[in-house]
Design an enzyme around this catalytic site. Structure first.
Site: not given
Ligand code: C5P
Length: 218
Positions: A95, A29-32
């Site tokens: 993102a 996952a990512n922090r968007s």
């Protein structure tokens, strides 16, 4: 009609991160946060557009007046975008994970004697480049975002070329800026015509200004 700037237009927005499964309980996952994309969708709706917001998993509220399509992975996001064309304006603020695990497992990977598993990654489709390169049903205005930590404008120019979009909204997401997940954003609008740099504004104000800019290009 209402006389609003985007009345009668269909605006498609991608927002949030994507989640790429490793197994049923783990993911990349990512922090968007989805804040900028959701703010854009809300601003386009306020300007009278019919808005389709294709969102990865986020924990913020649904914006008012838009149709939300929820997806998890990059491939689901691409499918959803294609399914909801045609659009007059397509804004790619998500993102999207660059990679996914080549063979996501159907059962939880067990911690074993053999040490940690090796994850082999494959590239995800580039949604922005795919839509910008379409012959049929290419939206009149295709907008990408560029989150950079260095050489922001230079990298955005290269991205504009490489992806074939009409505009890149570029910002510096170095941790010190507090932009990622924060309330403000300072952006550079990069097109073939040149660069316009805006001061730091609330993401909602960036969104409203962007919508005015896009409406003027219709
Ligand atoms: O290459 P980079 O990921 O920095 O490009 C960012 C832009 O491309 C954003 O507009 C993002 O939404 C879009 N993108 C996409 N699909 C990908 C990767 C990025 O639509 N797989």
């Amino acid at each position: 009609t209402s006389g609003k700037a985007l009345a009668g237009r269909h605006v498609l927005v991608t927002s949030g991160p994507t989640h790429e499964p490793i197994d049923p309980v783990r993911m990349i996952a990512n922090r968007s946060s989805g804040r900028q994309g959701h703010a854009l969708a809300a601003a386009a709706a306020r300007a009278g557009a019919k808005v389709t917001l294709i969102s990865g998993p986020v924990s913020i509220q649904d914006p008012a007046g838009v149709q939300i399509v929820r997806v998890e992975t990059a491939r689901e996001m691409l499918d959803a975008v294609e399914k909801h064309l045609p659009a007059d304006i397509a804004i790619f603020a998500a993102a999207v994970a660059d990679w996914r695990v080549a063979d996501a497992k159907d059962a939880k990977i067990k911690k074993g004697q053999k040490g940690p598993p090796e994850l082999s990654l494959v590239e995800n489709p580039d949604i922005l480049a795919t839509i910008a390169g379409r012959k049929k049903e290419r939206p009149k205005l295709v907008v990408g975002f560029a989150a950079e930590t260095q050489d922001v404008v230079e990298n955005a120019r290269a991205k504009l070329q490489r992806k074939g979009c009409d505009l890149i909204v570029a910002n510096d997401v170095s941790p010190a800026t507090g932009i990622m997940g924060g309330g403000c954003n300072s952006v550079h609008i990069v097109s073939k015509q040149g660069v316009e740099s805006w001061p730091s504004l609330a993401k909602e104000d960036v969104a409203a200004r962007l919508v005015t800019l896009f409406a003027g290009m219709m």
